[in-house]
Design a protein around this motif. Structure first.
Motif, PDB file in Angstrom:
ATOM      1  N   PRO A  99      17.875  62.335 -23.925  1.00  0.00           N
ATOM      2  CA  PRO A  99      18.912  62.845 -23.104  1.00  0.00           C
ATOM      3  C   PRO A  99      20.219  63.090 -23.965  1.00  0.00           C
ATOM      4  O   PRO A  99      20.413  62.204 -25.134  1.00  0.00           O
ATOM      5  CB  PRO A  99      19.254  61.701 -21.758  1.00  0.00           C
ATOM      6  CG  PRO A  99      18.827  60.580 -22.676  1.00  0.00           C
ATOM      7  CD  PRO A  99      17.375  61.194 -23.304  1.00  0.00           C
ATOM      8  N   ARG A 100      21.161  63.844 -23.910  1.00  0.00           N
ATOM      9  CA  ARG A 100      22.485  63.918 -24.356  1.00  0.00           C
ATOM     10  C   ARG A 100      23.171  62.562 -24.837  1.00  0.00           C
ATOM     11  O   ARG A 100      23.734  62.620 -25.836  1.00  0.00           O
ATOM     12  CB  ARG A 100      23.469  65.183 -23.824  1.00  0.00           C
ATOM     13  CG  ARG A 100      22.977  66.437 -24.016  1.00  0.00           C
ATOM     14  CD  ARG A 100      24.285  67.269 -23.462  1.00  0.00           C
ATOM     15  NE  ARG A 100      23.822  68.671 -23.517  1.00  0.00           N
ATOM     16  CZ  ARG A 100      24.741  69.487 -23.607  1.00  0.00           C
ATOM     17  NH1 ARG A 100      25.972  69.340 -23.440  1.00  0.00           N
ATOM     18  NH2 ARG A 100      24.468  70.738 -23.960  1.00  0.00           N
ATOM     19  N   ARG A 101      23.035  61.500 -23.952  1.00  0.00           N
ATOM     20  CA  ARG A 101      23.797  60.699 -24.072  1.00  0.00           C
ATOM     21  C   ARG A 101      23.377  59.546 -25.265  1.00  0.00           C
ATOM     22  O   ARG A 101      24.013  58.749 -25.941  1.00  0.00           O
ATOM     23  CB  ARG A 101      23.872  59.617 -22.960  1.00  0.00           C
ATOM     24  CG  ARG A 101      22.376  59.161 -22.401  1.00  0.00           C
ATOM     25  CD  ARG A 101      22.707  58.463 -21.070  1.00  0.00           C
ATOM     26  NE  ARG A 101      21.343  57.698 -20.604  1.00  0.00           N
ATOM     27  CZ  ARG A 101      20.587  58.253 -19.983  1.00  0.00           C
ATOM     28  NH1 ARG A 101      20.738  59.668 -19.572  1.00  0.00           N
ATOM     29  NH2 ARG A 101      19.331  57.751 -19.460  1.00  0.00           N
ATOM     30  N   THR A 141      24.314  58.171 -30.944  1.00  0.00           N
ATOM     31  CA  THR A 141      23.699  57.159 -31.725  1.00  0.00           C
ATOM     32  C   THR A 141      22.823  57.710 -32.876  1.00  0.00           C
ATOM     33  O   THR A 141      22.696  57.266 -33.841  1.00  0.00           O
ATOM     34  CB  THR A 141      23.163  55.962 -30.775  1.00  0.00           C
ATOM     35  OG1 THR A 141      24.225  55.450 -29.766  1.00  0.00           O
ATOM     36  CG2 THR A 141      22.451  54.902 -31.753  1.00  0.00           C
ATOM     37  N   ILE A 142      21.864  58.466 -32.570  1.00  0.00           N
ATOM     38  CA  ILE A 142      20.879  58.818 -33.335  1.00  0.00           C
ATOM     39  C   ILE A 142      21.523  59.990 -34.587  1.00  0.00           C
ATOM     40  O   ILE A 142      21.175  59.752 -35.706  1.00  0.00           O
ATOM     41  CB  ILE A 142      19.804  59.850 -32.504  1.00  0.00           C
ATOM     42  CG1 ILE A 142      19.095  59.242 -31.506  1.00  0.00           C
ATOM     43  CG2 ILE A 142      18.822  60.459 -33.478  1.00  0.00           C
ATOM     44  CD1 ILE A 142      18.109  59.960 -30.572  1.00  0.00           C
ATOM     45  N   PRO A 179      26.016  68.427 -29.021  1.00  0.00           N
ATOM     46  CA  PRO A 179      26.233  69.616 -27.916  1.00  0.00           C
ATOM     47  C   PRO A 179      26.923  71.007 -28.392  1.00  0.00           C
ATOM     48  O   PRO A 179      28.036  70.759 -28.609  1.00  0.00           O
ATOM     49  CB  PRO A 179      26.514  68.892 -26.715  1.00  0.00           C
ATOM     50  CG  PRO A 179      26.436  67.591 -26.788  1.00  0.00           C
ATOM     51  CD  PRO A 179      26.731  67.270 -28.182  1.00  0.00           C
ATOM     52  N   ILE A 180      26.109  72.031 -28.523  1.00  0.00           N
ATOM     53  CA  ILE A 180      26.932  73.099 -28.953  1.00  0.00           C
ATOM     54  C   ILE A 180      28.082  73.594 -28.104  1.00  0.00           C
ATOM     55  O   ILE A 180      29.133  74.445 -28.391  1.00  0.00           O
ATOM     56  CB  ILE A 180      26.007  74.182 -29.267  1.00  0.00           C
ATOM     57  CG1 ILE A 180      26.697  75.498 -30.219  1.00  0.00           C
ATOM     58  CG2 ILE A 180      25.491  75.071 -27.812  1.00  0.00           C
ATOM     59  CD1 ILE A 180      25.393  76.518 -30.456  1.00  0.00           C
ATOM     60  N   ALA A 218      33.368  62.417 -26.255  1.00  0.00           N
ATOM     61  CA  ALA A 218      34.166  61.803 -25.178  1.00  0.00           C
ATOM     62  C   ALA A 218      33.772  62.320 -23.910  1.00  0.00           C
ATOM     63  O   ALA A 218      34.130  63.382 -23.281  1.00  0.00           O
ATOM     64  CB  ALA A 218      35.805  62.305 -25.635  1.00  0.00           C
ATOM     65  N   GLY A 219      32.981  61.657 -23.323  1.00  0.00           N
ATOM     66  CA  GLY A 219      32.621  62.104 -21.639  1.00  0.00           C
ATOM     67  C   GLY A 219      31.511  63.124 -21.839  1.00  0.00           C
ATOM     68  O   GLY A 219      31.053  63.477 -22.751  1.00  0.00           O
ATOM     69  N   ASN A 220      31.478  63.543 -20.625  1.00  0.00           N
ATOM     70  CA  ASN A 220      30.684  64.875 -20.445  1.00  0.00           C
ATOM     71  C   ASN A 220      31.178  66.409 -21.144  1.00  0.00           C
ATOM     72  O   ASN A 220      32.686  66.467 -21.127  1.00  0.00           O
ATOM     73  CB  ASN A 220      30.628  65.291 -18.979  1.00  0.00           C
ATOM     74  CG  ASN A 220      29.829  66.543 -18.552  1.00  0.00           C
ATOM     75  OD1 ASN A 220      30.260  67.605 -18.913  1.00  0.00           O
ATOM     76  ND2 ASN A 220      28.494  66.093 -18.281  1.00  0.00           N
TER      77      ASN A 220
END
Length: 309
Positions: free
Chosen positions: A243-245, A249-250, A284-285, A294-296
């Protein structure tokens, strides 16, 4: 299934793939290629090889450097033309035009240069997969957040997002293949590969890093960096399904690994190109540089877009 596709397309209507995130990625990739050409003379980049006395070999392909085969003076002129073109790509001007130029220069470097470290192949492939995004990008500069003069249709967004999916798939395949290839080597399996890499004459550690790591790499602790590299690479591959969240970290772990490669093994251009590619893969592009995690991302982009309007 059709409902999921409809929901995905509906989400694309309220977001945009043409942000400064993908702009930053292509700038880093172009900058790395530009620096490679800038700091190396043609005599270093183009040499006769065991396969042929011609430089570069031009039996197949349409590399720009083949227009000056066996002529270092002409190769130097083409080198400087490519440096200028990559500089224009890096500053972000007219992605629709420079996207094609970027791919052709990257392809020419990959096809013609003798001294390459793997980054050139990756740059050529990714710059090619970026073409649907750059060709549908309506902006004058790829750093722009919003340009009210343009309102790309949903078809352009679909093309760009589908291209983005294949870019992420290609990056995942690169890391998966790299991991599997290493597992065919007994030194990677028994955990001693990093010891031999550190002492390899062409890309081994310099005197400083050899002195401070000699004790660890000559002990059973060498399995930590060796197996750690394999673990990080497989985690990067698996992030295709994460998932994006989890991407932040990765991303930090992956970039840190490549920066260690750059610092200790001297793989600077390779690490820069892979950093740009990892931005495409793990950022995320449809987010905006400066508010990347920062958030969604979609909510943040919508708010920032409203502020600009």
């Amino acid at each position: 299934m059709f409902q999921k596709v409809e929901h995905l397309i509906a989400s694309w209507k309220t977001s945009t793939p043409w942000t400064n995130v993908y702009g930053l990625a292509r700038s880093i990739i172009a900058l790395s290629s530009m620096l490679t050409l800038l700091v190396n003379k043609p005599e270093i980049l183009f040499k006769p090889s065991s396969a042929s006395n011609d430089f570069p070999i031009c039996e197949t392909g349409y590399s720009a450097f083949c227009f000056a085969q066996n002529d270092y003076d002409s190769l130097n002129v083409i080198r400087w033309i490519c440096i200028i073109l990559l500089f224009i790509v890096a500053i972000g001007w007219r992605p629709r035009i420079t996207g094609i130029l970027h791919w052709y220069v990257a392809y020419s470097m990959q096809a013609s240069m003798v001294v390459i470290d793997g980054g050139e192949q990756a740059a050529a492939v990714i710059s090619f997969l970026l073409l649907p995004i750059t060709l549908t990008d309506p902006r004058k500069w790829h750093w722009s957040i919003n340009e009210n003069r343009f309102n790309p249709g949903i078809h352009s967004k679909i093309i760009a997002y589908v291209s983005y999916f294949f870019i992420r798939l290609q990056v995942a395949v690169i890391y998966f293949h790299s991991t599997i290839a290493k597992l065919k080597n007994s030194e990677w399996i028994d955990g001693t590969a990093v010891y031999y890499y550190s002492r390899e004459k062409t890309v081994g550690f310099n005197t400083f890093f050899d002195q401070i790591t000699h004790g660890m790499l000559g002990s059973p602790l060498v399995v930590i960096p060796t197996w750690g590299t394999l673990l990080v690479q497989i985690v990067i591959f698996c992030s295709l399904f994460a998932p994006r969240r989890k991407w932040k970290t990765i991303f930090i772990i992956a970039v840190s690994m490549h920066e260690i490669f750059a610092l200790m093994l001297g793989l600077i251009s390779f690490s820069m190109i892979m950093t740009g590619i990892l931005i495409l893969y793990l950022v995320p592009i449809d987010s905006v540089f400066g508010k990347l995690f920062a958030g969604n991302s979609k909510t943040k982009f919508k708010k920032l877009e409203e502020e600009v309007v």
